[in-house]
Design a protein around this motif. Sequence first.
Motif, PDB file in Angstrom:
ATOM      1  N   LEU A 322      39.693  54.956  35.877  1.00  0.00           N
ATOM      2  CA  LEU A 322      39.237  54.078  36.961  1.00  0.00           C
ATOM      3  C   LEU A 322      38.056  53.225  36.504  1.00  0.00           C
ATOM      4  N   SER A 323      37.152  53.890  35.764  1.00  0.00           N
ATOM      5  CA  SER A 323      35.953  53.181  35.310  1.00  0.00           C
ATOM      6  C   SER A 323      36.312  52.027  34.369  1.00  0.00           C
ATOM      7  N   SER A 324      37.275  52.273  33.456  1.00  0.00           N
ATOM      8  CA  SER A 324      37.620  51.163  32.546  1.00  0.00           C
ATOM      9  C   SER A 324      38.405  50.075  33.284  1.00  0.00           C
ATOM     10  N   GLU A 325      39.199  50.448  34.358  1.00  0.00           N
ATOM     11  CA  GLU A 325      39.880  49.440  35.191  1.00  0.00           C
ATOM     12  C   GLU A 325      38.861  48.543  35.870  1.00  0.00           C
ATOM     13  N   VAL A 326      37.840  49.211  36.422  1.00  0.00           N
ATOM     14  CA  VAL A 326      36.803  48.456  37.133  1.00  0.00           C
ATOM     15  C   VAL A 326      36.079  47.522  36.156  1.00  0.00           C
ATOM     16  N   GLU A 327      35.884  48.008  34.967  1.00  0.00           N
ATOM     17  CA  GLU A 327      35.201  47.154  33.966  1.00  0.00           C
ATOM     18  C   GLU A 327      36.038  45.920  33.650  1.00  0.00           C
ATOM     19  N   ARG A 328      37.389  46.139  33.487  1.00  0.00           N
ATOM     20  CA  ARG A 328      38.284  45.000  33.227  1.00  0.00           C
ATOM     21  C   ARG A 328      38.273  44.001  34.389  1.00  0.00           C
ATOM     22  N   MET A 329      38.269  44.589  35.634  1.00  0.00           N
ATOM     23  CA  MET A 329      38.221  43.723  36.812  1.00  0.00           C
ATOM     24  C   MET A 329      36.978  42.839  36.793  1.00  0.00           C
ATOM     25  N   GLY A 330      35.872  43.511  36.374  1.00  0.00           N
ATOM     26  CA  GLY A 330      34.606  42.746  36.277  1.00  0.00           C
ATOM     27  C   GLY A 330      34.735  41.576  35.318  1.00  0.00           C
ATOM     28  N   VAL A 331      35.362  41.870  34.166  1.00  0.00           N
ATOM     29  CA  VAL A 331      35.529  40.786  33.172  1.00  0.00           C
ATOM     30  C   VAL A 331      36.394  39.664  33.765  1.00  0.00           C
ATOM     31  N   SER A 332      37.477  40.068  34.470  1.00  0.00           N
ATOM     32  CA  SER A 332      38.369  39.071  35.080  1.00  0.00           C
ATOM     33  C   SER A 332      37.622  38.226  36.089  1.00  0.00           C
ATOM     34  N   ILE A 333      36.861  38.919  36.918  1.00  0.00           N
ATOM     35  CA  ILE A 333      36.128  38.179  37.960  1.00  0.00           C
ATOM     36  C   ILE A 333      35.156  37.198  37.309  1.00  0.00           C
ATOM     37  N   HIS A 334      34.534  37.653  36.254  1.00  0.00           N
ATOM     38  CA  HIS A 334      33.592  36.764  35.552  1.00  0.00           C
ATOM     39  C   HIS A 334      34.321  35.530  35.015  1.00  0.00           C
ATOM     40  N   ARG A 335      35.549  35.808  34.453  1.00  0.00           N
ATOM     41  CA  ARG A 335      36.319  34.687  33.886  1.00  0.00           C
ATOM     42  C   ARG A 335      36.747  33.699  35.001  1.00  0.00           C
ATOM     43  N   ILE A 336      37.248  34.283  36.115  1.00  0.00           N
ATOM     44  CA  ILE A 336      37.703  33.421  37.222  1.00  0.00           C
ATOM     45  C   ILE A 336      36.539  32.597  37.771  1.00  0.00           C
ATOM     46  N   ALA A 337      35.399  33.267  37.932  1.00  0.00           N
ATOM     47  CA  ALA A 337      34.221  32.572  38.473  1.00  0.00           C
ATOM     48  C   ALA A 337      33.789  31.462  37.519  1.00  0.00           C
TER      49      ALA A 337
END
Length: 485
Positions: A322-337
């Motif tokens: 879960l923690s590494s999923e959340v980390e990937r999500m963070g990276v995605s959100i950063h990229r989208i933003a």
Amino acid sequence: MRLRDRLGLPPSMGIRTKLVLGVAFVHLLLMTIFVFDLVQRQREFLLAELSNRTLHHAQVLAVASSAWVLADDLVGMEEVLESGVRGGGVQYAMIVDPQGRVLAHTKREITGRFLIDRESRNALSGRQEPHVYFETEKSLYAAAPILVAGRLIGWSMLAVDKSATSEHLSYVTRTGLAYTMVAIGIGTLFALLLSRSILRQLRFLLRGVDNLHSNILDRPVQVVAEDEVGRVASAFNRALASLRSSLELLNREVIERKRAEEALRRLSRRQVGAIEEERKRIARDLHDELGQALSGMQFCLKSMQGEAERSNSSLEAPCQKLSSEVERMGVSIHRIANNLRPATLDHLGLLPAIEALIAEQLPAMGGKLSVKTDASGFRRRLPPDTEMIAYRIVQEGLNNVIKHSGASHVHLQLTVNHPNLIIAIHDDGMGIDGHRDGTVEGTFEHGIGLIGMQERAAAVGGKVDVKSRRRGGTTLRAELPYAEI
Ligand SMILES: Nc1ncnc2c1ncn2[C@@H]1O[C@H](COP(=O)(O)OP(=O)(O)O)[C@@H](O)[C@H]1O
Ligand SMILES: [Mg+2]
């Protein structure tokens, strides 16, 4: 060869010169014919009259001398001759017998000689009646038979001076020439007056044409004649008035159109601004709220994972996942933003943002595309909306190259050349579909990317051109005017 050239006249003769020359020529021609004819008639008349007079004179001499010839009285004959030669231009007179011997002559030394010249001998053998037997330039020769009871006893012969006739004729010719000159003079004067009245209106017309040439449309031509030229001037004025009203209409339409374009541009700019604002807000929300929430989640998950590890719980593995999923999500959100609103653009400016964009997009191509970037004239930051629009154009342009062109090289040029920022993106790909036969201007009818670029550029008064060549790649060129800040 034209008559004008033959006469050596200048190629562009004015109406006045033509009129004057024409009238003078016609007068000269008519008067020459008239004078020539007059002189001919006069000559015929005078010669007929002179020969009649001479014949009469010869006959009078013949009659007057007949008694003296019959009596063979030389003195009598000489007296008759003396009185006969007085006046009338008689050069000489003589009385000869039928054989041609001179019985008496006004020049006494000739008396007794025989006539030997052919003309005189012919005269004696000719018809027995008064006749002119010879004529030269200067003299007229006549003979009359001296008859007594129908028998020929001799001839009276005389020569008359013709010079009076010639003088009279040359006088008539001179007078005729003088009249010709006067006629030419009067004709020329008349032609000058006539040309003055024609040219006056024409001059006004020419001035009108000059005014038209200099775009002066509010000065109608003065109409001073009622003839054809005057009618042309009136027609010119009518045409001028309708041209003026059409131009005014056109000007009004142009002004209205410009106003409408300006309004559209303002609207477009506001729209583009609003979209960018919205993107910025969403990017910030994504970053601040979702990013914060994800960070919180990450923190919780990390501590849960630690707890599970310590208690040797089976939850440790799911927590780690879960923690590494959340980390990937963070990276995605950063990229989208970042995509929505690149922070580099706001903080560092156009060139670093574009470099970051290229660095981010190229790996997606698996190293198949090489990008060369040239930038010139960037001395200071450009206005934020110019930078934003330029960034979006480059972003969409590179996207299209990656998506559609199949190119292996792309050349990106950014030139600041006040008052324009010029962007050129050239790829060596396949060219735009449907535009494969030669170089064409892009029509922007395929997708919304190119239309969007054009609208963004138009919002700041710029433009975007796309040129595509079959297998020669595609060149996108944008020109964005900016105000110095
Ligand atoms: N660099 C390019 N090379 C080849 N074709 C291109 C290129 N850029 C645009 N096109 C063509 O023009 C079309 C319109 O592009 P665009 O308006 O950006 O729409 P989209 O990318 O959404 O298809 C594309 O679908 C593609 O066929
Ligand atoms: Mg596109």
